[in-house]
Design an enzyme around this catalytic site. Structure first.
Site, short mmCIF file in Angstrom:
data_model
loop_
_atom_site.label_atom_id
_atom_site.label_comp_id
_atom_site.label_asym_id
_atom_site.label_seq_id
_atom_site.Cartn_x
_atom_site.Cartn_y
_atom_site.Cartn_z
N ARG A 37 0.77 -1.32 -0.04
CA ARG A 37 -0.10 -0.11 0.10
C ARG A 37 0.78 1.29 -0.05
O ARG A 37 0.49 2.27 -0.62
CB ARG A 37 -1.27 0.02 1.40
CG ARG A 37 -2.06 -0.93 0.92
CD ARG A 37 -3.12 -0.91 1.97
NE ARG A 37 -4.22 -1.62 1.93
CZ ARG A 37 -5.44 -1.80 2.96
NH1 ARG A 37 -5.12 -1.46 3.91
NH2 ARG A 37 -6.44 -2.30 2.55
N LYS A 195 -15.56 -18.05 5.70
CA LYS A 195 -17.04 -18.19 6.08
C LYS A 195 -17.76 -17.64 5.00
O LYS A 195 -17.45 -16.51 4.37
CB LYS A 195 -16.81 -17.12 7.07
CG LYS A 195 -16.62 -17.81 8.65
CD LYS A 195 -16.84 -16.72 9.73
CE LYS A 195 -16.71 -17.44 11.07
NZ LYS A 195 -16.69 -16.36 12.07
N GLY A 348 -6.45 -9.41 1.74
CA GLY A 348 -5.24 -9.65 2.17
C GLY A 348 -4.71 -11.16 2.26
O GLY A 348 -3.42 -11.42 1.67
N GLY A 371 -12.10 -4.97 1.91
CA GLY A 371 -13.41 -4.66 2.15
C GLY A 371 -14.02 -3.62 0.78
O GLY A 371 -15.17 -3.87 0.24
C1 3PG Z 1 -8.57 -2.07 5.16
O1 3PG Z 1 -7.22 -2.32 5.71
O2 3PG Z 1 -9.26 -3.09 4.99
C2 3PG Z 1 -8.67 -0.85 5.11
O3 3PG Z 1 -7.47 -0.05 5.29
C3 3PG Z 1 -9.93 -0.07 5.79
O4 3PG Z 1 -9.70 -0.40 7.21
P1 3PG Z 1 -11.04 -0.41 8.10
O5 3PG Z 1 -11.31 -1.87 7.80
O6 3PG Z 1 -10.34 -0.47 9.59
O7 3PG Z 1 -11.82 0.74 7.95
#
Ligand code: 3PG
Ligand code: MG
Length: 394
Positions: A37, A195, A348, A371
């Protein structure tokens, strides 16, 4: 998507505020374990520096308590790594919301973890207005946080004199739109992970669009249960068998398919010392745990991927961290790498698998979103992008 792009603006001599997503994984001592990132944020920063802007960059790191800066929440390790990558000193500024710090044209500072500021998470208007005063141009380059409406990702975009998308944000929007709207067929999605519940909305929305929906990991186990197979002590969510059924029905009606494994790799525990057995799906016994797809199924998945026009990948198909259960994900990764299809990957675990099997250069586009990547593919409106569109519309 119609947004103003950073590279269309004259930033020379301007105060530019870049909201990046530098939320990188760290070990217990705070060392950065993966810096994709940070690397992905360089093009926007470099562009602004080269054009002679005074550059401020901020990001969240983790989910700290607002109103206090604990040492583990500090962006200090990120400032150091960013400085190394830019070959420039990167000063870290704490307590920056009210200004009172200096940045010269051609200089870059990192503003401390924006999530320690009171009101950030709730997208407080007053905070957003104060921060917007710090700049002439607001740049959102934090695709990974685009699904959050927070003061630095949303509020500031309303109040800054100009609000635009950074280089990374633009590239993410372009690549993901390409896969989502008018994809080259067959469109194949791979959704793995533990899940069904955490990926139910994406599975439902993909079921209406894709030609093949490859499920993996605990998700596949729930689908196996739904198709009447015995899965022993495998990780699964029996409560969601109905949902899995519904998804398979939708796919069937459309003439599309959810290919399930016909052979699997089982063990009686998830551990580095576990003895793995390759067996037919009908031979799974009461104490077995399914930890990977078997070799025949892996070949079948590789064939599907080889014939795809577009591939969307989120999540591994086995416990690839352990060598005896890595075969399925490895074969899939290699098939994606060799496929002519346009491939996009995000999340991830997926990034870790890409790094492990060394295929980064052969994936069409690797998203920095987890997300946000999933929500974009679900067709949801991401608030941080929506506000940039509103500003572009005038
Ligand atoms: C992530 O790592 O998914 C993003 O940086 C968003 O982080 P957060 O889920 O804590 O908002
Ligand atoms: Mg997260």
């Amino acid at each position: 998507m119609n947004v103003i792009k950073l590279t269309d603006l004259d930033v020379s001599g301007k105060r530019v505020f870049i909201r990046a997503d530098l939320n990188v994984p760290q070990d217990e001592a705070g060392n950065i374990t993966e810096d994709t990132r940070i690397r992905a944020s360089l093009p926007s920063i470099r562009y602004c520096l080269e054009k002679g802007a005074a550059v401020m960059v901020t990001s969240h790191l983790g989910r700290p308590t607002e109103g206090q800066l604990n040492p583990e929440d500090s962006l200090m390790p990120v400032a150091v790594r960013l400085g190394q990558m830019l070959h420039l000193p990167v000063r870290l500024v704490a307590d920056w919301v009210d200004g009172g710090f200096e940045v010269k044209p051609g200089e870059v500072v990192l503003l401390e973890n924006c999530r320690v500021n009171k009101g950030e998470k709730k997208n407080n208007d007053e905070l957003a207005q104060k921060m917007a005063k710090l700049c002439d141009i607001y740049v959102n380059d934090a695709f990974g946080t685009a699904h959050r409406a927070e003061a630095t990702t949303h509020g500031m975009a309303k109040y800054a004199p100009v609000a635009c998308a950074g280089v990374l944000m633009g590239a993410e929007i372009d690549a993901l739109s390409k896969a989502l709207h008018e994809p080259k067929r067959p469109l194949v999605a791979i959704v793995g992970g533990s899940k069904v519940s955490s990926k139910l909305t994406i599975l439902r929305s993909l079921a209406d669009k894709v030609d093949q929906l490859i499920v993996g990991g605990g998700i596949a186990n729930t689908f196996l249960l739904a198709s009447g197979k015995r899965i022993g002590e495998s990780l699964a969510e029996p409560d969601l068998v109905k949902e899995a059924h519904a998804i398979m029905d939708i796919m069937k009606e459309r003439g599309a398919e959810v290919p399930l494994p016909t052979d699997v790799v089982v063990a009686d525990e998830v551990s580095a010392l576990a003895r793995a057995n390759k067996i037919c799906i009908d031979d799974v016994s009461a104490h077995d745990r399914i930890l990977d797809v078997g070799p025949k199924s892996a070949v079948k998945l590789a064939e599907i991927v080889a014939n795809a026009g577009t591939i969307v990948w989120n999540g591994p198909v086995g416990v690839f961290e352990l060598p005896q259960f890595a075969g399925g994900t490895k074969m899939l990764a290699s098939a994606i790498a060799h496929s002519e299809a346009f491939s996009i990957a995000g999340g991830g675990d997926t990034l870790a698998a890409i790094a492990k099997f060394n295929i980064a250069d052969d994936v069409g586009y690797i998203s920095t979103g987890g997300g946000a990547f999933l929500e974009f593919l679900e067709g949801k409106t991401l608030p941080a992008i929506a506000v940039l569109e509103q500003r572009a519309a005038g």
